[in-house]
Design a protein around this motif. Sequence first.
Motif, PDB file in Angstrom:
ATOM      1  N   GLU A   1      -7.915   5.589   3.535  1.00  0.00           N
ATOM      2  CA  GLU A   1      -6.897   4.593   3.208  1.00  0.00           C
ATOM      3  C   GLU A   1      -6.984   3.412   4.178  1.00  0.00           C
ATOM      4  O   GLU A   1      -7.319   3.575   5.349  1.00  0.00           O
ATOM      5  CB  GLU A   1      -5.504   5.222   3.294  1.00  0.00           C
TER       6      GLU A   1
ATOM      7  N   VAL B   1      -2.188   8.244  -4.545  1.00  0.00           N
ATOM      8  CA  VAL B   1      -2.628   9.133  -3.482  1.00  0.00           C
ATOM      9  C   VAL B   1      -3.652  10.106  -4.052  1.00  0.00           C
ATOM     10  O   VAL B   1      -3.380  10.807  -5.034  1.00  0.00           O
ATOM     11  CB  VAL B   1      -1.442   9.902  -2.881  1.00  0.00           C
TER      12      VAL B   1
ATOM     13  N   HIS C   1      -4.673   0.265   5.591  1.00  0.00           N
ATOM     14  CA  HIS C   1      -3.340  -0.339   5.730  1.00  0.00           C
ATOM     15  C   HIS C   1      -3.432  -1.380   6.841  1.00  0.00           C
ATOM     16  O   HIS C   1      -3.309  -1.043   8.024  1.00  0.00           O
ATOM     17  CB  HIS C   1      -2.291   0.721   6.081  1.00  0.00           C
TER      18      HIS C   1
ATOM     19  N   ARG D   1      -0.093   2.262  -4.367  1.00  0.00           N
ATOM     20  CA  ARG D   1      -1.414   2.876  -4.304  1.00  0.00           C
ATOM     21  C   ARG D   1      -1.301   4.368  -4.602  1.00  0.00           C
ATOM     22  O   ARG D   1      -0.480   5.078  -4.011  1.00  0.00           O
ATOM     23  CB  ARG D   1      -2.022   2.664  -2.917  1.00  0.00           C
TER      24      ARG D   1
ATOM     25  N   SER E   1       0.819  -1.212   0.000  1.00  0.00           N
ATOM     26  CA  SER E   1       0.000   0.000   0.000  1.00  0.00           C
ATOM     27  C   SER E   1       0.850   1.258   0.000  1.00  0.00           C
ATOM     28  O   SER E   1       0.367   2.345   0.321  1.00  0.00           O
ATOM     29  CB  SER E   1      -0.932  -0.004   1.219  1.00  0.00           C
TER      30      SER E   1
END
Length: 432
Positions: free
Chosen positions: A260, A221, A262, A219, A158
Amino acid sequence: MVRQSVLAGVLAFMALGQQTQKATEEASAAQQIPDAPRPQVGLPTLDTVRPGMGTTPTSNGDHPPADQQAPAQPAAPAVQQQQPDEGPPPDMGANAFKLVVRTNFVEVPFTVKDKKQQEVAGITWREVRVYENGQPQRITNFSVDPAPLSVAIVIDQSLTPDNMAKVNNSLAALQGAFAPYDEVAVYTYNNGPQKRTDFTAANSARLEYALNNSKSTGREVYMNMGGPLAQTTVINGRQFDPNTAPIRNSQAIELKVPKEVHTLNDAIFEAAKSLTTRERGRRRVIYVISDGKEYGSKVKTKEVVSYLLRHQISVFGTLVGDSSLPVLGFLDKIHLPYTMRDNVLPIYTSETGGNLDAEFRQRGIEQSFQKIFEEVRTQYLIGYYTHQPFIDGKYRTIDVRILRPDLTVIAKKGYYPSASDSRPVNTVTPDK
């Protein structure tokens, strides 16, 4: 003629002896025929009364005369029922007279560094002191020998594309940091953990393939945008064409970036569960390559740390991305409630006795592989038998000290006792 007379006399004598022996055997057999039933112990059963057998003796203590008692069983069965005492079974041996005391055996790997963060070699057991819950413990084991490693690698997918590219290019150097007798498993995570390969030899082609398969683009942003420039076809404050909306087929005017995810905690927990299956004698290590961000995991950090301490697992890692920069790394320690943790890895390494190497450049990431696993392999190892109650389930603090000035000891801060640590420690033989 004389010989014939002598021979006839011998034959007559032998025939007379055979007749006498036969008569004696018949008389002995006749004497063994009982006139009364055999005495029985306890209550009679339903088949004890039969025609010609009589009844059992009464419970008032009356017994038949000795000459009327039933004959004993044949000699062979009687000998089998009365075997001589041969002592304890062979598998017990001398342990039949020993008292075995069981307690918890605690192993603590640790690293010693100087002011320049260089490893210090040559420490002897006489210079080491260990305290559990503030009480000094007697060291019974001390070793500086390299131990075989069971390593579960956790790779963060990620990351941003630029940081992900650095990690992808450095993975080729990771396999060279292991010894031939090490075993390695590979996990990756983005929105959830995924096992790339189970434990395999460190120099196998299977591990090389798993590392190549762990590469990702990262990933992108996204940023929340507002104002007139963030709008497309809007009439009277409503989305006119769903096909040109920030989110297709939505009436939203502005793009709302989702949070997000994670799942670092979940990935470490899955790797830890696989390490619990490895045999004793191997050093269990989780090696994480990540920026340390945590958000969206099913398990909490505290629960994972507790699981690691119960199964003697250490966490080491290479910190990449913005978290590896000194200033941003310091700001990551300030965590606002209900927000994503920007770096949770220092919690894992400090609690389990591991270490973290922060590297921003690709060259530094490649060098950190060799540096971290050299540190893991050359750790000191001490062992002692705890004085605390056996498996009370409570957390116990550990403090390892070195009798030298200006040195830093890196070791786990405590542990939780478990049944797997129980072993016999003392045998007491009573006086004969």
